[in-house]
Scaffold this active site. Structure first.
Site, PDB file in Angstrom:
ATOM      1  N   GLY A 149       0.820  -1.212   0.000  1.00 38.27           N
ATOM      2  CA  GLY A 149       0.000   0.000   0.000  1.00 38.27           C
ATOM      3  C   GLY A 149       0.848   1.255   0.000  1.00 38.27           C
ATOM      4  N   THR A 150       1.934   1.224   0.737  1.00 34.80           N
ATOM      5  CA  THR A 150       2.804   2.398   0.822  1.00 34.80           C
ATOM      6  C   THR A 150       3.403   2.734  -0.544  1.00 34.80           C
ATOM      7  OG1 THR A 150       3.304   1.938   3.129  1.00 34.80           O
ATOM      8  CG2 THR A 150       4.849   3.360   1.958  1.00 34.80           C
ATOM      9  N   ASN A 199      -7.865   3.729   9.556  1.00 28.44           N
ATOM     10  CA  ASN A 199      -7.394   2.454  10.099  1.00 28.44           C
ATOM     11  C   ASN A 199      -7.626   2.319  11.597  1.00 28.44           C
ATOM     12  OD1 ASN A 199      -5.440   4.602   9.737  1.00 28.44           O
ATOM     13  ND2 ASN A 199      -3.947   3.285  10.729  1.00 28.44           N
ATOM     14  N   GLY A 235      -2.729  -6.027  -0.245  1.00 30.18           N
ATOM     15  CA  GLY A 235      -3.179  -7.418  -0.208  1.00 30.18           C
ATOM     16  C   GLY A 235      -3.384  -7.975   1.188  1.00 30.18           C
ATOM     17  N   HIS A 236      -2.444  -7.656   2.094  1.00 31.95           N
ATOM     18  CA  HIS A 236      -2.485  -8.353   3.385  1.00 31.95           C
ATOM     19  C   HIS A 236      -3.603  -7.884   4.293  1.00 31.95           C
ATOM     20  CE1 HIS A 236      -0.490  -5.538   6.296  1.00 31.95           C
ATOM     21  NE2 HIS A 236      -0.218  -4.926   5.170  1.00 31.95           N
ATOM     22  N   THR A 240      10.304  -7.591 -12.100  1.00 40.09           N
ATOM     23  CA  THR A 240       9.579  -8.834 -12.375  1.00 40.09           C
ATOM     24  C   THR A 240       8.422  -8.984 -11.398  1.00 40.09           C
ATOM     25  OG1 THR A 240      11.579  -9.851 -13.238  1.00 40.09           O
ATOM     26  CG2 THR A 240       9.824 -11.348 -12.548  1.00 40.09           C
ATOM     27  N   CYS A 283       3.834   4.227  23.512  1.00 38.31           N
ATOM     28  CA  CYS A 283       4.485   4.733  24.705  1.00 38.31           C
ATOM     29  C   CYS A 283       5.985   4.498  24.620  1.00 38.31           C
ATOM     30  CB  CYS A 283       3.897   4.025  25.918  1.00 38.31           C
ATOM     31  SG  CYS A 283       4.727   4.416  27.435  1.00 38.31           S
TER      32      CYS A 283
END
Lengths: 187, 390
Positions: free
Chosen positions: B71-72, B151, B200-201, B237, B325
């Site tokens: 996605g990035t 998200n 995809g994930h 590829t 944190c």
């Protein structure tokens, strides 16, 4: 996920000396709800200035709870003079180490202990010179000016990474920017 | 120990059907889809089918689908393409609750490349300030990029409405639909979006495969310059196995969309209502109505998120917290801060994100774990006394 030692996990899951100590005669508080962690330390000190009991209440992550628990175990039985020499490194060592991003949890323990000792002795903790900018991490404008000058810090992020200032609730970020600007203006 | 997985906005389990689809291509069918022989084209054919299935999920044409690594990469490719297409335009617009893949890219473009970045704010429910957004559109604007769904909170932005207003001014519009895909219907034709990112994930395909949709007619400048793959729009590829898996995952996601909005939504609502009923001083973050059906962002006053997560972890329950944190930064997430969620609950915010694999029994186990966990943590919190926040 953090790599906590078994000892940290143990002190988080089974913290020692939790809760208010009803007959405490010394209390030290540090942190706040806004900052994401806070510790209230209770001590019962006898006439010989020996800590006969200690307890804590903590709001924070696992290492904050574990550091608080460890602190109470370390200082029980110590005199106030001995306890005053306990460092945040001692707390971290007791737990078999803390992730470096979590060292502030042990610093919080040290700070609450100092305040409790001062509370018992009825002395005001010496105020740091300058104006308090970051209340979460207790950083003054003079400290920021010094760090900016000495290290050529340019942004608020730089200051946060260096001094933690502004890394808590974030409400002082504007003030930090002003301090940085004032240093730049001075040349 | 059984794992109860409710962290599906972080990543998802690869569906068994997807694994089955991919397996032969890890082994015997290793051909290069570009090769001029039947052996290579066995893979090529599967990729063409996968491209069709991905296109079908979002109502695009197969030619409009570019496979990327994540996605990035899709987000970065879209933005850099827009900047290359409009080198004279210096304004770029997004929101202040975006995923770091967009937010940090925009900050980089502002700080290092001198772009005029507009970060449109959200209100307490997580809704975008549309007036501010529309007022900031200018002749000088190269691209507007807004996430379809958040998200952390699951709050959905009205992308079709926004995209129409933006594109009718001749400004490029990109949406990061990584969280929306497979959870709510997406129709790129209907929505007027020029570019759209998928991962995809997040939809039960493997990690390491993403998609960038680029509308026909939109000038595209490749981010990875190399061979003729993806019609010269993304060199390198093909990740053949993952592309084939993603095709299957998109086919399944399209089939399961109704389940997501009935069964999964009911489970999420059940979990939410049980937690609200059984634990005092709890608040749900974001707009309850306009929200992904699988996401629950819920804040528990006076306790800290990481502590809750570790208590859940002991029971094999996977979720995430709304705060990071660390020493440099103790602040709750930028999303919760942008929504002005009060610190008292922001630090104690947990995100549960479900999938169709979850069951009611699992929700009951989460509730059974959460009730004593919150009680224990509140018993040691200096900000909790006599059953309330102090």
């Amino acid at each position: 996920m953090w790599e906590y030692t078994d000892k940290v996990k143990d002190h988080f899951m089974h913290p020692r000396n939790v809760g208010e100590l009803k007959d405490a005669n010394a209390i030290g508080e540090t942190g706040s709800l806004n900052c994401g962690d806070a510790l209230k330390l209770f001590l019962k000190v006898d006439e010989n200035e020996r800590i006969v009991d200690a307890s804590f209440m903590t709001f924070g992550c696992a290492s904050a709870v574990a550091s608080s628990s460890a602190l109470t175990e370390i200082i029980k039985g110590m005199t106030l003079d001995e306890a005053a020499k306990v460092t945040n490194g001692d707390i971290a060592d007791y737990l078999g180490g803390l992730p470096k991003e979590k060292m502030h949890c042990s610093v919080m323990g040290k700070s609450a202990l100092q305040k409790a000792i001062a509370d018992y002795r009825g002395i005001q903790i010496m105020e740091k010179p300058g104006e308090m900018v970051c209340e979460c991490f207790e950083v003054t404008d003079l400290e920021i000016i010094e760090a900016v000058k000495a290290n050529g810090l340019e942004t608020t992020e730089d200051v946060t990474n260096y001094l933690k200032a502004g890394g808590g609730c974030g409400k002082c970020l504007g003030r930090i920017e002003e301090v940085i600007a004032s240093v730049k203006a001075e040349g | 120990m059984n794992v109860i997985y409710t962290d599906n906005n972080a990543t998802t389990r690869v569906a068994d059907e997807v694994i089955e689809e991919m397996l032969p291509f890890f082994g015997g069918f290793y051909g290069n889809p570009s090769s001029m022989h039947t052996f290579g084209d066995r893979v090529g054919k599967k990729i063409r089918q996968a491209r069709q299935k991905v296109a079908d999920l979002i109502h695009a044409d197969p030619d409009e689908i570019i496979f990327t690594s994540c996605g990035t990469e899709s987000d970065n490719s879209a933005i850099f393409s827009a900047l290359n297409a409009h080198p004279d335009k210096k304004r770029i617009i997004t929101s202040n609750v975006e995923h770091p893949a967009i937010l940090n890219l925009f900050k980089y473009l502002r700080d290092k490349k001198g772009y005029d970045v507009v970060l449109v704010p959200v209100d307490k429910k997580g809704h975008l300030n549309l007036d501010l957004l529309y007022d900031s559109l200018s002749d000088d604007t190269a691209i507007v990029s807004l996430m379809w769904a958040n998200n952390e909170t699951g709050v959905i932005f009205p992308i079709p409405e926004i995209a129409e207003k933006v594109t009718e001014k001749g400004i490029l519009f990109h949406t990061d639909a990584v969280q929306a895909a497979g959870k709510i219907p997406i129709d790129v034709k209907d929505a007027h979006v020029d570019m759209l990112s998928l991962s995809g994930h997040k939809i039960h395909a493997p990690k390491g495969i993403g998609v960038l949709y680029v509308k026909k007619g939109i000038k595209f400048f490749p981010y990875l310059i190399g061979g003729h793959q993806e019609k010269g729009r993304r060199g390198g590829t093909e990740n053949t196995v993952s592309i084939i898996g993603l095709g299957k995952a998109c086919e399944l996601a399209a089939q399961q969309l109704p389940i997501m909005n009935t069964q999964v939504k009911e489970l999420r609502d059940y979990l939410q209502n049980q937690l609200l009923e059984k634990i005092p001083s709890v608040s749900v973050n974001g707009d309850l109505e306009n929200r992904l059906p699988n996401t629950l962002s819920i804040g528990f006053d006076a306790v800290e998120g990481e502590s809750i997560l570790l208590m859940l972890d002991k029971e094999g329950i996977c979720a995430s917290s709304g705060s990071a944190c660390t020493s440099g930064s103790l602040d709750p997430s930028h999303v919760l801060m942008a929504m002005e969620v009060p610190f008292k609950s922001a630090h104690g915010t947990i995100r549960f994100s479900l999938s169709h694999y979850n069951t009611k029994e699992e929700m009951d186990h989460i509730v059974k774990t959460m009730v004593p966990a919150i009680e224990t943590l509140r018993a040691m919190s200096p900000f909790w006394k006599d059953g309330k926040l102090v």
